[in-house]
Design an enzyme around this catalytic site. Structure first.
Site, PDB file in Angstrom:
ATOM      1  N   SER A 120       0.800  -1.234   0.000  1.00 48.75           N
ATOM      2  CA  SER A 120       0.000   0.000   0.000  1.00 48.75           C
ATOM      3  C   SER A 120       0.825   1.273   0.000  1.00 48.75           C
ATOM      4  O   SER A 120       0.304   2.341  -0.314  1.00 48.75           O
ATOM      5  CB  SER A 120      -0.917   0.010   1.230  1.00 48.75           C
ATOM      6  OG  SER A 120      -0.137  -0.170   2.392  1.00 48.75           O
ATOM      7  N   GLY A 131      -6.398  -3.155 -16.925  1.00 54.84           N
ATOM      8  CA  GLY A 131      -6.249  -4.539 -17.387  1.00 54.84           C
ATOM      9  C   GLY A 131      -5.303  -5.342 -16.525  1.00 54.84           C
ATOM     10  O   GLY A 131      -5.153  -6.548 -16.730  1.00 54.84           O
ATOM     11  N   ASN A 137      21.959  -0.320  15.039  1.00 50.63           N
ATOM     12  CA  ASN A 137      21.577   1.094  15.078  1.00 50.63           C
ATOM     13  C   ASN A 137      20.964   1.423  16.431  1.00 50.63           C
ATOM     14  O   ASN A 137      20.107   0.673  16.912  1.00 50.63           O
ATOM     15  CB  ASN A 137      20.569   1.403  13.953  1.00 50.63           C
ATOM     16  CG  ASN A 137      20.570   2.864  13.573  1.00 50.63           C
ATOM     17  OD1 ASN A 137      21.496   3.605  13.898  1.00 50.63           O
ATOM     18  ND2 ASN A 137      19.539   3.299  12.882  1.00 50.63           N
ATOM     19  N   TYR A 197      14.286  -3.885  15.976  1.00 50.59           N
ATOM     20  CA  TYR A 197      14.117  -3.806  14.515  1.00 50.59           C
ATOM     21  C   TYR A 197      15.327  -4.438  13.817  1.00 50.59           C
ATOM     22  O   TYR A 197      15.172  -5.296  12.934  1.00 50.59           O
ATOM     23  CB  TYR A 197      13.956  -2.335  14.102  1.00 50.59           C
ATOM     24  CG  TYR A 197      13.882  -2.099  12.607  1.00 50.59           C
ATOM     25  CD1 TYR A 197      12.688  -2.281  11.914  1.00 50.59           C
ATOM     26  CD2 TYR A 197      15.002  -1.686  11.889  1.00 50.59           C
ATOM     27  CE1 TYR A 197      12.615  -2.062  10.540  1.00 50.59           C
ATOM     28  CE2 TYR A 197      14.941  -1.456  10.517  1.00 50.59           C
ATOM     29  CZ  TYR A 197      13.741  -1.648   9.847  1.00 50.59           C
ATOM     30  OH  TYR A 197      13.677  -1.436   8.490  1.00 50.59           O
ATOM     31  N   ALA A 198      16.529  -4.018  14.208  1.00 50.67           N
ATOM     32  CA  ALA A 198      17.750  -4.533  13.565  1.00 50.67           C
ATOM     33  C   ALA A 198      17.866  -6.047  13.751  1.00 50.67           C
ATOM     34  O   ALA A 198      18.262  -6.772  12.830  1.00 50.67           O
ATOM     35  CB  ALA A 198      18.976  -3.821  14.126  1.00 50.67           C
ATOM     36  N   ALA A 199      17.490  -6.516  14.951  1.00 48.83           N
ATOM     37  CA  ALA A 199      17.573  -7.956  15.216  1.00 48.83           C
ATOM     38  C   ALA A 199      16.622  -8.728  14.292  1.00 48.83           C
ATOM     39  O   ALA A 199      16.971  -9.789  13.760  1.00 48.83           O
ATOM     40  CB  ALA A 199      17.238  -8.235  16.685  1.00 48.83           C
ATOM     41  N   LYS A 240      15.658  -7.814  11.369  1.00 53.22           N
ATOM     42  CA  LYS A 240      16.153  -7.728   9.992  1.00 53.22           C
ATOM     43  C   LYS A 240      17.330  -8.687   9.775  1.00 53.22           C
ATOM     44  O   LYS A 240      17.443  -9.332   8.727  1.00 53.22           O
ATOM     45  CB  LYS A 240      16.532  -6.287   9.653  1.00 53.22           C
ATOM     46  CG  LYS A 240      15.324  -5.344   9.620  1.00 53.22           C
ATOM     47  CD  LYS A 240      14.266  -5.858   8.651  1.00 53.22           C
ATOM     48  CE  LYS A 240      13.062  -4.983   8.491  1.00 53.22           C
ATOM     49  NZ  LYS A 240      12.067  -5.500   7.570  1.00 53.22           N
ATOM     50  N   ILE A 300      15.965   4.844   2.536  1.00 57.69           N
ATOM     51  CA  ILE A 300      15.029   5.023   1.425  1.00 57.69           C
ATOM     52  C   ILE A 300      13.937   5.998   1.871  1.00 57.69           C
ATOM     53  O   ILE A 300      13.389   5.846   2.978  1.00 57.69           O
ATOM     54  CB  ILE A 300      14.386   3.665   1.021  1.00 57.69           C
ATOM     55  CG1 ILE A 300      15.467   2.577   0.832  1.00 57.69           C
ATOM     56  CG2 ILE A 300      13.529   3.816  -0.228  1.00 57.69           C
ATOM     57  CD1 ILE A 300      16.514   2.837  -0.222  1.00 57.69           C
TER      58      ILE A 300
HETATM   59  N1  LIG Z   1      12.500   2.914   4.100  1.00 56.74           N
HETATM   60  C1  LIG Z   1      13.725   2.500   4.406  1.00 56.74           C
HETATM   61  O1  LIG Z   1      14.686   3.285   4.487  1.00 56.74           O
HETATM   62  C2  LIG Z   1      13.979   1.025   4.647  1.00 56.74           C
HETATM   63  C3  LIG Z   1      15.302   0.630   4.872  1.00 56.74           C
HETATM   64  C4  LIG Z   1      15.564  -0.706   5.110  1.00 56.74           C
HETATM   65  C5  LIG Z   1      14.538  -1.630   5.109  1.00 56.74           C
HETATM   66  N2  LIG Z   1      13.265  -1.217   4.895  1.00 56.74           N
HETATM   67  C6  LIG Z   1      12.222  -2.249   4.921  1.00 56.74           C
HETATM   68  O2  LIG Z   1      11.499  -2.243   3.704  1.00 56.74           O
HETATM   69  C7  LIG Z   1      10.140  -2.640   3.936  1.00 56.74           C
HETATM   70  C8  LIG Z   1       9.193  -1.595   3.379  1.00 56.74           C
HETATM   71  O3  LIG Z   1       9.499  -0.367   4.013  1.00 56.74           O
HETATM   72  P1  LIG Z   1       8.841   1.026   3.578  1.00 56.74           P
HETATM   73  O4  LIG Z   1       9.838   2.064   3.893  1.00 56.74           O
HETATM   74  O5  LIG Z   1       8.288   0.899   2.214  1.00 56.74           O
HETATM   75  O6  LIG Z   1       7.672   1.121   4.688  1.00 56.74           O
HETATM   76  P2  LIG Z   1       6.310   1.974   4.700  1.00 56.74           P
HETATM   77  O7  LIG Z   1       6.301   2.995   3.652  1.00 56.74           O
HETATM   78  O8  LIG Z   1       6.149   2.381   6.123  1.00 56.74           O
HETATM   79  O9  LIG Z   1       5.196   0.860   4.326  1.00 56.74           O
HETATM   80  C9  LIG Z   1       4.995  -0.223   5.210  1.00 56.74           C
HETATM   81  C10 LIG Z   1       4.063  -1.233   4.585  1.00 56.74           C
HETATM   82  O10 LIG Z   1       3.910  -2.307   5.543  1.00 56.74           O
HETATM   83  C11 LIG Z   1       2.520  -2.455   5.848  1.00 56.74           C
HETATM   84  N3  LIG Z   1       2.327  -2.697   7.271  1.00 56.74           N
HETATM   85  C12 LIG Z   1       2.668  -1.875   8.295  1.00 56.74           C
HETATM   86  N4  LIG Z   1       2.225  -2.380   9.453  1.00 56.74           N
HETATM   87  C13 LIG Z   1       1.567  -3.535   9.153  1.00 56.74           C
HETATM   88  C14 LIG Z   1       0.870  -4.488   9.942  1.00 56.74           C
HETATM   89  N5  LIG Z   1       0.714  -4.362  11.244  1.00 56.74           N
HETATM   90  N6  LIG Z   1       0.331  -5.548   9.303  1.00 56.74           N
HETATM   91  C15 LIG Z   1       0.441  -5.682   7.953  1.00 56.74           C
HETATM   92  N7  LIG Z   1       1.077  -4.807   7.166  1.00 56.74           N
HETATM   93  C16 LIG Z   1       1.643  -3.737   7.762  1.00 56.74           C
HETATM   94  C17 LIG Z   1       1.873  -1.129   5.510  1.00 56.74           C
HETATM   95  O11 LIG Z   1       0.485  -1.333   5.256  1.00 56.74           O
HETATM   96  P3  LIG Z   1      -0.621  -0.197   5.651  1.00 56.74           P
HETATM   97  O12 LIG Z   1      -0.433   0.929   4.659  1.00 56.74           O
HETATM   98  O13 LIG Z   1      -1.940  -0.874   5.521  1.00 56.74           O
HETATM   99  O14 LIG Z   1      -0.273   0.232   7.047  1.00 56.74           O
HETATM  100  C18 LIG Z   1       2.675  -0.677   4.298  1.00 56.74           C
HETATM  101  O15 LIG Z   1       2.171  -1.249   3.128  1.00 56.74           O
HETATM  102  C19 LIG Z   1      10.005  -2.836   5.459  1.00 56.74           C
HETATM  103  O16 LIG Z   1      10.151  -4.202   5.772  1.00 56.74           O
HETATM  104  C20 LIG Z   1      11.177  -2.038   6.011  1.00 56.74           C
HETATM  105  O17 LIG Z   1      11.605  -2.520   7.254  1.00 56.74           O
HETATM  106  C21 LIG Z   1      12.952   0.097   4.654  1.00 56.74           C
END
Ligand SMILES: NC(=O)c1ccc[n+]([C@@H]2O[C@H](COP(=O)([O-])OP(=O)(O)OC[C@H]3O[C@@H](n4cnc5c(N)ncnc54)[C@H](OP(=O)(O)O)[C@@H]3O)[C@@H](O)[C@H]2O)c1
Length: 247
Positions: free
Chosen positions: A12, A51, A146, A152-154, A156, A189
């Site tokens: 989403s 589509g 971090n 969180y780090a654990a 990951k 990101i």
């Molecule tokens: N952004 C970064 O810098 C970064 C860096 C390293 C790793 N990551 C990892 O990459 C992945 C995506 O990160 P992002 O930055 O795109 O995150 P984001 O924009 O916060 O999006 C999080 C997504 O996870 C879903 N989610 C959150 N809580 C949930 C729950 N309780 N049950 C089911 N779904 C849930 C959300 O759905 P809803 O919209 O319905 O809440 C949303 O689709 C994550 O695993 C994150 O740890 C991100």
């Protein structure tokens, strides 16, 4: 041409949404899009090309009972899934001494328990079909650690270990099977997750990125699209980093 079915959890927002759009644009995939709520998927759905074939599944992964039902429904509705991208994640940054146990449980449930359950399903489904790709979302902090992100780090780091182990397990249980387990470690990101950070914290990160910019969700989506493709067929049991050189 048979469309390959891809499940993306957390489709989403952020990386998940960018990946859904990228996969939909190339017309080679049938998508199964997940989010915590139906309403939150509306923007992603509105961005998909006309589509585009997709199904929507909703589950709050902090709820173990709902998660059990989600996995059950997933198995019955999509036993032919080719790719599982376990992307949904939460951070909840805090010093560990102030972190409520509920936060710790949520982090373990969403970031680790669910990926393990999805990987278990992948092992079963992929071995029946003799093919499939499982991608787990790790993070650069799995390697560096971090402050204020200990749990969180654990979680990951555990996703990295999960993929390395399952690639080896699949190799033992089904030698020569065309299945892959890869973890992806993004750096910093720009998404909702990092949007909460203070400006001075962001500035400190930026100084540590040789590429001179933060990553975008599209940067990560492009790398995952490659990892899902047959061109990446020899990338297995390893961690794939997308971080602009951030160490
Ligand atoms: N952004 C970064 O810098 C970064 C860096 C390293 C790793 N990551 C990892 O990459 C992945 C995506 O990160 P992002 O930055 O795109 O995150 P984001 O924009 O916060 O999006 C999080 C997504 O996870 C879903 N989610 C959150 N809580 C949930 C729950 N309780 N049950 C089911 N779904 C849930 C959300 O759905 P809803 O919209 O319905 O809440 C949303 O689709 C994550 O695993 C994150 O740890 C991100």
């Amino acid at each position: 041409m048979e469309l390959r079915k891809m499940l993306i959890t957390g489709a989403s927002r952020g990386i998940g949404r960018a990946l859904a759009c990228k996969l939909a644009d190339c017309g080679e995939y049938r998508l199964v899009l997940h989010a915590a709520s139906q309403a939150s998927l509306a923007v992603t759905e509105s961005m998909l090309p006309q589509g585009c074939q997709y199904d929507v599944m909703v589950c709050d992964f902090t709820d173990q009972v709902a998660t059990h039902q989600f996995i059950k429904d997933l198995k019955s509705r999509h036993p032919d899934v080719y790719g599982i991208i376990s992307n949904a994640g939460i951070n909840r940054d805090k010093p560990l001494i102030y972190q409520p146990t509920e936060d710790i449980d949520d982090l373990l449930n969403v970031n680790l328990r669910v990926p393990v359950l999805l990987a278990k399903m992948a092992m079963k489904v992929f071995s029946k079909r003799s093919e499939g790709v499982f991608i787990a979302m790790a993070s650069c902090v799995a390697e560096t650690g971090n402050a204020f992100q200990a749990v969180y780090a654990a979680t990951k780091a555990a996703n990295n270990a999960l993929c390395k182990s399952l690639a080896r397990e699949a190799g033992v249980m089904q030698p020569g099977c065309n299945t892959r387990f890869v973890s992806v470690s993004p750096g910093f990101i720009e998404t909702d997750m990092t949007g909460q950070l203070a400006n001075d914290t962001k500035a400190k990160y930026l100084q540590q990125i040789p590429s001179g910019r933060f990553g975008t969700a599209e940067d990560v989506a492009a790398a995952i699209k490659f990892l899902l493709s047959d061109e990446a067929s020899y990338i297995n049991g390893t961690e794939f980093k997308i971080n602009g050189g951030l160490v």
